[in-house]
Design a protein around this motif. Sequence first.
Motif, short mmCIF file in Angstrom:
data_model
loop_
_atom_site.label_atom_id
_atom_site.label_comp_id
_atom_site.label_asym_id
_atom_site.label_seq_id
_atom_site.Cartn_x
_atom_site.Cartn_y
_atom_site.Cartn_z
N THR A 142 0.84 -1.19 0.00
CA THR A 142 0.00 0.00 0.00
C THR A 142 0.87 1.24 0.00
O THR A 142 1.80 1.36 0.82
CB THR A 142 -0.94 0.02 1.23
OG1 THR A 142 -1.76 -1.16 1.20
CG2 THR A 142 -1.83 1.25 1.22
N LEU A 143 0.59 2.17 -0.92
CA LEU A 143 1.34 3.41 -1.01
C LEU A 143 0.80 4.45 -0.04
O LEU A 143 -0.26 4.26 0.58
CB LEU A 143 1.26 3.95 -2.45
CG LEU A 143 1.74 2.98 -3.54
CD1 LEU A 143 1.60 3.62 -4.91
CD2 LEU A 143 3.18 2.54 -3.29
N GLU A 144 1.52 5.54 0.12
CA GLU A 144 1.15 6.55 1.11
C GLU A 144 -0.22 7.16 0.84
O GLU A 144 -0.91 7.57 1.76
CB GLU A 144 2.21 7.65 1.15
CG GLU A 144 3.54 7.19 1.75
CD GLU A 144 4.54 8.34 1.87
OE1 GLU A 144 4.18 9.47 1.48
OE2 GLU A 144 5.65 8.10 2.36
N ASP A 145 -0.63 7.22 -0.45
CA ASP A 145 -1.91 7.83 -0.77
C ASP A 145 -3.05 6.82 -0.74
O ASP A 145 -4.19 7.14 -1.10
CB ASP A 145 -1.87 8.50 -2.14
CG ASP A 145 -1.55 7.52 -3.27
OD1 ASP A 145 -1.46 6.30 -2.99
OD2 ASP A 145 -1.39 7.95 -4.42
N GLY A 146 -2.77 5.60 -0.26
CA GLY A 146 -3.83 4.61 -0.09
C GLY A 146 -3.98 3.62 -1.23
O GLY A 146 -4.73 2.65 -1.10
N ARG A 147 -3.29 3.87 -2.35
CA ARG A 147 -3.37 2.91 -3.46
C ARG A 147 -2.69 1.60 -3.06
O ARG A 147 -1.62 1.61 -2.46
CB ARG A 147 -2.70 3.47 -4.71
CG ARG A 147 -3.46 4.59 -5.40
CD ARG A 147 -2.66 5.18 -6.53
NE ARG A 147 -1.45 5.83 -6.04
CZ ARG A 147 -0.40 6.16 -6.80
NH1 ARG A 147 -0.40 5.84 -8.07
NH2 ARG A 147 0.65 6.76 -6.27
N THR A 148 -3.33 0.49 -3.41
CA THR A 148 -2.82 -0.83 -3.06
C THR A 148 -2.61 -1.66 -4.31
O THR A 148 -3.46 -1.67 -5.20
CB THR A 148 -3.79 -1.56 -2.11
OG1 THR A 148 -3.93 -0.80 -0.91
CG2 THR A 148 -3.28 -2.96 -1.76
N GLN A 149 -1.48 -2.33 -4.37
CA GLN A 149 -1.18 -3.22 -5.48
C GLN A 149 -0.96 -4.63 -4.95
O GLN A 149 -0.11 -4.85 -4.08
CB GLN A 149 0.06 -2.77 -6.25
CG GLN A 149 0.50 -3.71 -7.36
CD GLN A 149 -0.52 -3.79 -8.47
OE1 GLN A 149 -0.89 -2.77 -9.06
NE2 GLN A 149 -1.00 -4.98 -8.76
N VAL A 150 -1.73 -5.59 -5.46
CA VAL A 150 -1.49 -7.00 -5.15
C VAL A 150 -0.30 -7.46 -5.98
O VAL A 150 -0.30 -7.31 -7.21
CB VAL A 150 -2.72 -7.86 -5.45
CG1 VAL A 150 -2.41 -9.34 -5.24
CG2 VAL A 150 -3.89 -7.45 -4.57
N VAL A 151 0.71 -7.98 -5.34
CA VAL A 151 1.92 -8.38 -6.05
C VAL A 151 2.08 -9.90 -6.12
O VAL A 151 3.02 -10.40 -6.74
CB VAL A 151 3.18 -7.76 -5.40
CG1 VAL A 151 3.12 -6.25 -5.47
CG2 VAL A 151 3.33 -8.23 -3.96
N GLY A 152 1.17 -10.63 -5.49
CA GLY A 152 1.27 -12.07 -5.56
C GLY A 152 0.21 -12.75 -4.73
O GLY A 152 -0.49 -12.11 -3.92
#
Length: 242
Positions: free
Chosen positions: A71-81
């Motif tokens: 999760t990035l500081e601005d709240g965006r989340t990336q599933v990486v696996g």
Amino acid sequence: MNFVFNERDGCSKCPIRHRAVCARCDEDELAILEGMKSYRTFEQGETIIWRGDDLHHISSVVAGSASLSRTLEDGRTQVVGLLLPSDFIGSPGRKAVEFDVTAITDVTLCRFERKAFERLVSDVPHISQRVMEMALDELSAAREWMVLLGRKTAREKIATFIEMVVRRDTAPIHQDQHHTLPFTREEIANFLGLTLETVSRQLSLLKKDGVLAFVGRREFTILDLAALRDATGDDADGSVIV
């Protein structure tokens, strides 16, 4: 092929025995692990461990599935696996994890106290060898995930995802082609960077083309495994066709 997990069973009856960290262990080594292990279950949606948390245990997923995300500081989340049965959480020599680990379904972990497990890795060649193999498998899976998210079409993404589930769901001693999607279609869409409508459409096309047959929304049978593999966009040796 779905297995029923029973915590009262010994390591020799564990459903992930053939591919977990203990896969190469002999009976004496299994007895050592038996005395070290403990189980813990997490409910669907529960955080198993946060990024940066102290790693007190190294664990194998016995049942269920989990996501690795950042999760990035601005709240965006990336599933990486994704973590499926037999996947490992934590690495010997590392005191923290680099990603948030969240239970997608109810998850049962087989856990080993980290420091004790690190000593075991140093003392038992079969364990250290398997840890190395699993680390290389994890690297390959991460690279495959990068290709899937970055270069594959919607159909290739869906076919690759299903092929991955099938590959991990089938024990070597079985030839059963009946499987269950571990996630809802909405969850699959989030993982693969697709819309829900696209996921449903591609699954319907695989059904129409005679590749899969569905009973309900999550139970399915593979009708043409070769066609499923062709649909992933990978060539015969596993690389991507360009």
